[in-house]
Design a protein around this motif. Structure first.
Motif, PDB file in Angstrom:
ATOM      1  N   GLU A   2       4.474 -17.083   6.144  1.00  9.10           N
ATOM      2  CA  GLU A   2       3.167 -18.192   6.205  1.00  9.10           C
ATOM      3  C   GLU A   2       3.126 -17.620   7.220  1.00  9.10           C
ATOM      4  N   THR A   3       2.082 -17.457   8.400  1.00 13.59           N
ATOM      5  CA  THR A   3       1.952 -17.300   9.440  1.00 13.59           C
ATOM      6  C   THR A   3       1.408 -18.735  10.267  1.00 13.59           C
ATOM      7  N   ARG A   5      -1.057 -19.237  13.265  1.00 21.07           N
ATOM      8  CA  ARG A   5      -2.332 -19.207  14.025  1.00 21.07           C
ATOM      9  C   ARG A   5      -1.690 -20.069  15.589  1.00 21.07           C
ATOM     10  N   PRO A  28       8.741 -14.273  14.595  1.00 21.63           N
ATOM     11  CA  PRO A  28       7.333 -12.979  13.980  1.00 21.63           C
ATOM     12  C   PRO A  28       6.679 -14.011  12.751  1.00 21.63           C
ATOM     13  N   GLU A  29       6.779 -15.894  12.831  1.00 22.10           N
ATOM     14  CA  GLU A  29       6.477 -16.735  11.981  1.00 22.10           C
ATOM     15  C   GLU A  29       4.249 -16.437  12.960  1.00 22.10           C
ATOM     16  N   SER A  31       1.845 -15.919  15.145  1.00 21.83           N
ATOM     17  CA  SER A  31      -0.130 -14.942  14.874  1.00 21.83           C
ATOM     18  C   SER A  31      -1.077 -15.030  15.833  1.00 21.83           C
TER      19      SER A  31
END
Length: 240
Positions: A2-3, A5, A28-29, A31
């Motif tokens: 899961e990213t 936002r 990396p999580e 976005s």
């Protein structure tokens, strides 16, 4: 995976590039769904329908150190579910740190030392925990210890010199420049100016050793009260 936002708010292009590089390499999580270099740009992103879960916010935008605080306060009022992590180069502006935390920031990371880490971002997103970089923690710890010591010294003086709330109130308002006539008009002070004169004389007797009581004026009395931590010169507020 899961990213998260995220909108990054940073007005210096080189620092924005560096922040994005940290995110790309170490977190990396995240976005990044938008970037903004001004307050206007940020609110335009929100008006355009972007729905961030996290705002990574620089405090100093366009040379102003208060814009970031205003963004944080307004965002907390409009979108309380959005996390705000402040990532700032204001390394020694402790007043600004306090202002942005009071405005509802979820954490304060300085652009020094460890910089921004994955653990800090995940801690903010994982719950209500506040996150701080080590230099901020060091300052907070120092202030906390000083506050505790000061409170202990005040408690000792209050007991030793039998200071009641009216003594403290009289000394505090004398320190603020109030006359005894002005103090007697306060709703919290049910005494005449003559009674306050007697109370002041009694305070001189209690606070000064024998042999030092002659010629003690209001200024010396107030200074003695500060020395004994009965009143705090950094927190002198008049009664409403």
């Amino acid at each position: 995976m899961e990213t998260i936002r995220t909108i990054v708010v940073e007005d210096v292009a080189l620092e924005l590039k560096g922040t994005l590089s940290i995110i790309r390499t170490d977190i990396p999580e995240i976005s990044v769904i938008g970037t903004a270099q001004t307050e206007r740009d940020f609110w335009q992103l929100i008006d355009d329908g972007l729905e961030p879960e996290l705002v990574l916010l620089d405090l100093g935008l366009g040379g102003s150190t208060t814009v970031g605080v205003d963004i944080c306060r307004r965002l907390r009022s409009m979108r309380p579910g959005i996390k705000v992590l402040v990532f700032t180069g204001e390394l020694s502006n402790e007043k600004l740190w306090a202002d942005v935390m009071a405005a509802g920031a979820n954490g304060l990371i300085l652009k020094t030392g460890e910089m921004l880490t994955r653990e800090q971002v995940l801690a903010v997103m994982g719950g209500d925990r506040l996150v701080f970089s080590q230099p901020v923690i060091d300052v907070m710890t120092k202030c906390f210890c000083q506050s505790v010591r000061s409170q202990n010294l005040k408690s000792e003086s209050v007991m030793t010199f039998e200071i009641d709330e009216y003594d403290e109130r009289l000394l505090r308002h004398l320190a603020l420049g109030y006359t005894k006539d002005m103090i007697s008009e306060l709703p919290t002070m049910p005494f005449s100016s003559k009674s306050l004169e007697k109370r002041q004389t009694d305070l001189v007797t209690r606070l000064f050793p024998d042999g030092e009581q002659r010629g003690i004026n209001v200024t010396r009395l107030v200074v003695r009260a500060i020395e004994l931590h009965i009143i705090d010169p950094d927190n002198l507020q008049p009664d409403e």
